[in-house]
Design an enzyme around this catalytic site. Structure first.
Site, PDB file in Angstrom:
ATOM      1  N   GLU A   1       3.288  -5.043 -14.568  1.00 12.20           N
ATOM      2  CA  GLU A   1       4.413  -4.633 -13.719  1.00 12.20           C
ATOM      3  C   GLU A   1       5.273  -5.845 -13.366  1.00 12.20           C
ATOM      4  O   GLU A   1       4.792  -6.820 -12.783  1.00 12.20           O
ATOM      5  CB  GLU A   1       3.864  -3.967 -12.458  1.00 12.20           C
TER       6      GLU A   1
ATOM      7  N   GLU B   1      -1.907   1.676 -13.334  1.00 11.14           N
ATOM      8  CA  GLU B   1      -2.873   0.657 -13.760  1.00 11.14           C
ATOM      9  C   GLU B   1      -3.872   1.164 -14.793  1.00 11.14           C
ATOM     10  O   GLU B   1      -4.201   0.455 -15.757  1.00 11.14           O
ATOM     11  CB  GLU B   1      -3.606   0.086 -12.534  1.00 11.14           C
TER      12      GLU B   1
ATOM     13  N   MET C   1      -8.857  -1.494  -8.895  1.00 12.54           N
ATOM     14  CA  MET C   1      -9.731  -0.347  -8.611  1.00 12.54           C
ATOM     15  C   MET C   1      -9.202   0.928  -9.265  1.00 12.54           C
ATOM     16  O   MET C   1      -9.966   1.846  -9.569  1.00 12.54           O
ATOM     17  CB  MET C   1      -9.857  -0.135  -7.097  1.00 12.54           C
TER      18      MET C   1
ATOM     19  N   HIS D   1      -3.675  -5.202  -0.400  1.00 13.50           N
ATOM     20  CA  HIS D   1      -3.055  -6.293  -1.161  1.00 13.50           C
ATOM     21  C   HIS D   1      -3.747  -7.628  -0.934  1.00 13.50           C
ATOM     22  O   HIS D   1      -3.189  -8.679  -1.257  1.00 13.50           O
ATOM     23  CB  HIS D   1      -1.582  -6.437  -0.768  1.00 13.50           C
TER      24      HIS D   1
END
Length: 324
Positions: A30, A59, A87, A128
């Site tokens: 990204e 993802e 994840m 984050h």
């Protein structure tokens, strides 16, 4: 000859040099054409949009794309911007990429480098900021790397890109964005996986720390020295494979062991090293192993609580003193 560069520049140079050396190497992720933190900045100008691919925010899908490319002869460098986002791709990473060589009877290798940023302290809070290295320790087939210096960042990144097995490469944000500087050689070099380094020699207590925690351990060493306590700091550099020989050669000298990580304490690398200590090197220990890590709570949004959440030199100093 050597020159001084930043941790960020070391990562950028490693990718650029490997892309020049091998046309099968390409970058995807990204906003990699811009580079959210700067690691991939400028690569699109030299190598073009065919080798620096911006992807959707998906993802699991983009990790699957990287795996497909690897199975067809390419060497993708996949950026998962924040480790928390990995994840979302755990099915591809753990069930497929890590195990594909084994389940196909060694017919296929999966040469992927997955780069991802870890670490708190930037007030990014939940989603984050986590250090999730331990989530991948149990996944077979993956090499896990976390450098702490520009020299190691460049040498290990080049080794990762050339590896025929998948590598997850953790980059701590305080090292990437904090302007950490260090010497690297002018010429070509790589660093093999599974070779730890002694960051500071000492005689009283062995402290194993990786990533940004190496610097907290070095700060603790300075303070402890004022009290006459001399710690030895071992930086594993690769979490899997782990260089047990270097760690326990140090413990044989000191008789005491402290593990330090920014991730949460339950099931972390510290627990793995402590298990080795108790199972295989118990006779070396003069005191119980101490683990320094984050507590089992989400990373707080409050700056004050985030600071309390993070391991630091003070918590390392307390752990060292408990072993004496």
């Amino acid at each position: 000859m050597a020159r001084t560069i930043s941790f960020l520049q070391a990562l950028n140079e490693a990718m650029a040099e490997e892309m020049r050396r091998d046309p099968s190497v390409f970058v995807l992720g990204e906003d990699v054409r811009i580079g959210a933190f700067g690691q991939t900045a400028g690569l699109v100008k030299e190598f073009g949009e065919d080798r620096v691919l911006n992807t959707p925010i998906a993802e699991n899908a983009i990790t699957g794309v990287a795996m497909g490319a690897a199975l067809n002869g390419q060497r993708p460098i996949l950026e998962l911007m924040f480790c928390d986002f990995a994840m979302l791709a755990m099915d591809q990473i753990c069930n497929h990429i890590g195990q594909w060589r084994y389940v196909t009877g060694n017919q296929y290798s999966v040469p992927i480098t997955i780069r991802t940023a870890v670490g708190a302290g930037f007030r990014m809070a939940y989603g984050h900021s986590q250090c999730l290295e331990s989530q991948l320790i149990q996944a077979p087939g993956l090499i896990l790397v976390e450098p702490s210096t520009p020299y190691d960042a460049k040498g290990l990144m080049k080794s990762a890109i050339r590896s025929d097995d998948p590598v997850v490469f953790f980059e701590h944000k305080k090292l990437v964005l904090g302007g950490v500087q260090g010497e690297v050689p002018d010429g070509e070099y790589t660093i093999p996986f599974g070779e730890a380094v002694v960051r500071k020699p000492g005689k009283d207590v062995t402290v194993v720390a990786f990533g940004f925690m190496v610097y907290e351990a070095l700060n603790a060493a300075q303070e402890l020295a004022k009290e006459g306590i001399d710690i030895e700091i071992i930086d594993p550099r690769t979490i899997v494979p782990l260089d047990r020989d270097t760690i326990f050669e140090s413990v044989e000298k000191t008789g005491r062991l402290v593990t330090v990580e920014e991730g949460r304490i339950r099931g972390g690398l510290g627990a793995e090293i402590a298990a080795h200590a108790c199972g295989d090197y118990f006779s070396l220990l003069k005191a119980p192993v101490q683990r320094v890590a984050a507590p089992m709570v989400p990373i707080p949004g409050s700056p004050v609580l985030e600071d309390l959440y993070l391991p630091n030199k003070d918590s390392i100093m307390r752990a060292v003193k408990r072993t004496l």
